[in-house]
Design a protein around this motif. Structure first.
Motif, mmCIF file in Angstrom:
data_model
loop_
_atom_site.group_PDB
_atom_site.id
_atom_site.type_symbol
_atom_site.label_atom_id
_atom_site.label_comp_id
_atom_site.label_asym_id
_atom_site.label_seq_id
_atom_site.Cartn_x
_atom_site.Cartn_y
_atom_site.Cartn_z
ATOM 1 N N ASP A 20 0.819 -1.220 0.000
ATOM 2 C CA ASP A 20 0.000 0.000 0.000
ATOM 3 C C ASP A 20 0.847 1.262 0.000
ATOM 4 O O ASP A 20 0.517 2.234 -0.687
ATOM 5 C CB ASP A 20 -0.926 0.014 1.225
ATOM 6 C CG ASP A 20 -2.057 -1.001 1.102
ATOM 7 O OD1 ASP A 20 -2.341 -1.438 -0.034
ATOM 8 O OD2 ASP A 20 -2.642 -1.351 2.138
ATOM 9 N N TYR A 21 1.954 1.273 0.741
ATOM 10 C CA TYR A 21 2.763 2.494 0.790
ATOM 11 C C TYR A 21 3.435 2.784 -0.548
ATOM 12 O O TYR A 21 3.652 3.940 -0.899
ATOM 13 C CB TYR A 21 3.790 2.441 1.930
ATOM 14 C CG TYR A 21 4.984 1.552 1.695
ATOM 15 C CD1 TYR A 21 6.147 2.062 1.121
ATOM 16 C CD2 TYR A 21 4.962 0.215 2.055
ATOM 17 C CE1 TYR A 21 7.258 1.247 0.909
ATOM 18 C CE2 TYR A 21 6.060 -0.599 1.862
ATOM 19 C CZ TYR A 21 7.209 -0.073 1.280
ATOM 20 O OH TYR A 21 8.288 -0.886 1.075
ATOM 21 N N LEU A 22 3.713 1.728 -1.313
ATOM 22 C CA LEU A 22 4.267 1.960 -2.654
ATOM 23 C C LEU A 22 3.198 2.509 -3.582
ATOM 24 O O LEU A 22 3.455 3.402 -4.392
ATOM 25 C CB LEU A 22 4.842 0.663 -3.213
ATOM 26 C CG LEU A 22 6.091 0.132 -2.510
ATOM 27 C CD1 LEU A 22 6.479 -1.226 -3.086
ATOM 28 C CD2 LEU A 22 7.252 1.121 -2.639
ATOM 29 N N ARG A 23 1.983 1.990 -3.446
ATOM 30 C CA ARG A 23 0.883 2.506 -4.273
ATOM 31 C C ARG A 23 0.587 3.962 -3.921
ATOM 32 O O ARG A 23 0.278 4.772 -4.790
ATOM 33 C CB ARG A 23 -0.367 1.632 -4.086
ATOM 34 C CG ARG A 23 -1.342 1.734 -5.238
ATOM 35 C CD ARG A 23 -2.580 0.897 -4.986
ATOM 36 N NE ARG A 23 -2.310 -0.527 -4.811
ATOM 37 C CZ ARG A 23 -2.308 -1.407 -5.817
ATOM 38 N NH1 ARG A 23 -2.536 -1.009 -7.056
ATOM 39 N NH2 ARG A 23 -2.096 -2.686 -5.589
ATOM 40 N N ASP A 24 0.714 4.299 -2.637
ATOM 41 C CA ASP A 24 0.518 5.692 -2.233
ATOM 42 C C ASP A 24 1.594 6.597 -2.828
ATOM 43 O O ASP A 24 1.307 7.723 -3.245
ATOM 44 C CB ASP A 24 0.539 5.815 -0.703
ATOM 45 C CG ASP A 24 -0.686 5.171 -0.062
ATOM 46 O OD1 ASP A 24 -1.674 4.924 -0.776
ATOM 47 O OD2 ASP A 24 -0.636 4.913 1.154
ATOM 48 N N GLN A 25 2.830 6.088 -2.871
ATOM 49 C CA GLN A 25 3.937 6.889 -3.413
ATOM 50 C C GLN A 25 3.857 6.991 -4.933
ATOM 51 O O GLN A 25 4.288 7.985 -5.509
ATOM 52 C CB GLN A 25 5.284 6.250 -3.047
ATOM 53 C CG GLN A 25 5.787 6.547 -1.666
ATOM 54 C CD GLN A 25 7.127 5.865 -1.425
ATOM 55 O OE1 GLN A 25 7.175 4.689 -1.068
ATOM 56 N NE2 GLN A 25 8.209 6.582 -1.619
ATOM 57 N N TYR A 26 3.342 5.950 -5.560
ATOM 58 C CA TYR A 26 3.292 5.882 -7.025
ATOM 59 C C TYR A 26 1.859 5.563 -7.447
ATOM 60 O O TYR A 26 1.545 4.433 -7.824
ATOM 61 C CB TYR A 26 4.249 4.804 -7.542
ATOM 62 C CG TYR A 26 5.676 4.993 -7.091
ATOM 63 C CD1 TYR A 26 6.526 5.846 -7.783
ATOM 64 C CD2 TYR A 26 6.170 4.342 -5.959
ATOM 65 C CE1 TYR A 26 7.838 6.034 -7.366
ATOM 66 C CE2 TYR A 26 7.474 4.522 -5.538
ATOM 67 C CZ TYR A 26 8.301 5.369 -6.246
ATOM 68 O OH TYR A 26 9.598 5.548 -5.827
ATOM 69 N N PRO A 27 0.959 6.545 -7.366
ATOM 70 C CA PRO A 27 -0.469 6.260 -7.614
ATOM 71 C C PRO A 27 -0.794 5.952 -9.076
ATOM 72 O O PRO A 27 -1.830 5.331 -9.350
ATOM 73 C CB PRO A 27 -1.167 7.540 -7.154
ATOM 74 C CG PRO A 27 -0.125 8.610 -7.245
ATOM 75 C CD PRO A 27 1.180 7.935 -6.950
ATOM 76 N N ASP A 28 0.043 6.378 -10.008
ATOM 77 C CA ASP A 28 -0.256 6.177 -11.431
ATOM 78 C C ASP A 28 0.645 5.135 -12.073
ATOM 79 O O ASP A 28 0.178 4.186 -12.691
ATOM 80 C CB ASP A 28 -0.138 7.499 -12.193
ATOM 81 C CG ASP A 28 -1.081 8.555 -11.638
ATOM 82 O OD1 ASP A 28 -2.260 8.218 -11.415
ATOM 83 O OD2 ASP A 28 -0.642 9.690 -11.403
ATOM 84 N N GLU A 29 1.956 5.351 -11.966
ATOM 85 C CA GLU A 29 2.888 4.412 -12.565
ATOM 86 C C GLU A 29 4.167 4.375 -11.758
ATOM 87 O O GLU A 29 4.452 5.266 -10.956
ATOM 88 C CB GLU A 29 3.183 4.765 -14.024
ATOM 89 C CG GLU A 29 3.833 6.113 -14.237
ATOM 90 C CD GLU A 29 4.042 6.407 -15.714
ATOM 91 O OE1 GLU A 29 5.170 6.785 -16.083
ATOM 92 O OE2 GLU A 29 3.081 6.287 -16.490
ATOM 93 N N MET A 30 4.927 3.330 -11.967
ATOM 94 C CA MET A 30 6.156 3.107 -11.221
ATOM 95 C C MET A 30 7.153 2.459 -12.162
ATOM 96 O O MET A 30 6.771 1.648 -13.017
ATOM 97 C CB MET A 30 5.857 2.181 -10.044
ATOM 98 C CG MET A 30 7.024 1.850 -9.168
ATOM 99 S SD MET A 30 6.448 0.745 -7.849
ATOM 100 C CE MET A 30 7.888 0.735 -6.823
#
Length: 86
Positions: A20-30
């Motif tokens: 979840d914290y990665l999705r929060d940091q990268y809400p669109d693309e990574m």
């Protein structure tokens, strides 16, 4: 030298599994780099899984091929662009 690959994927794709914290940091693309610090790469027909280290924490990522935006191998100046499918 050893090849390394940059893979950019859409983090908002429903089948992507990341912390979840990665999705929060990268809400669109990574963009991830597969070079030295990756483990347990598993490639299936429709997705791949890999363990990467973020700030000394190992995280398992499940990335469907449908979510991939680009794949780049800079050592041979090779790149592919995709349109993610939802």
């Amino acid at each position: 030298g050893l090849h390394h690959f940059y893979i950019t994927f859409a983090t908002d794709h429903p089948s992507v599994q990341i912390a979840d914290y990665l999705r929060d940091q990268y809400p669109d693309e990574m963009t991830i780099v597969l070079q030295h610090e990756f483990w347990d790469l598993v490639v299936e027909d429709s997705f791949f899984e890999v363990t990467l280290c973020f700030d000394d924490i190992n995280e398992r990522l499940v990335i469907p091929f449908e979510s991939v935006i680009s794949f780049v191998d800079p050592s041979v100046k090779f790149g592919l662009q995709f349109t993610p499918e939802y």
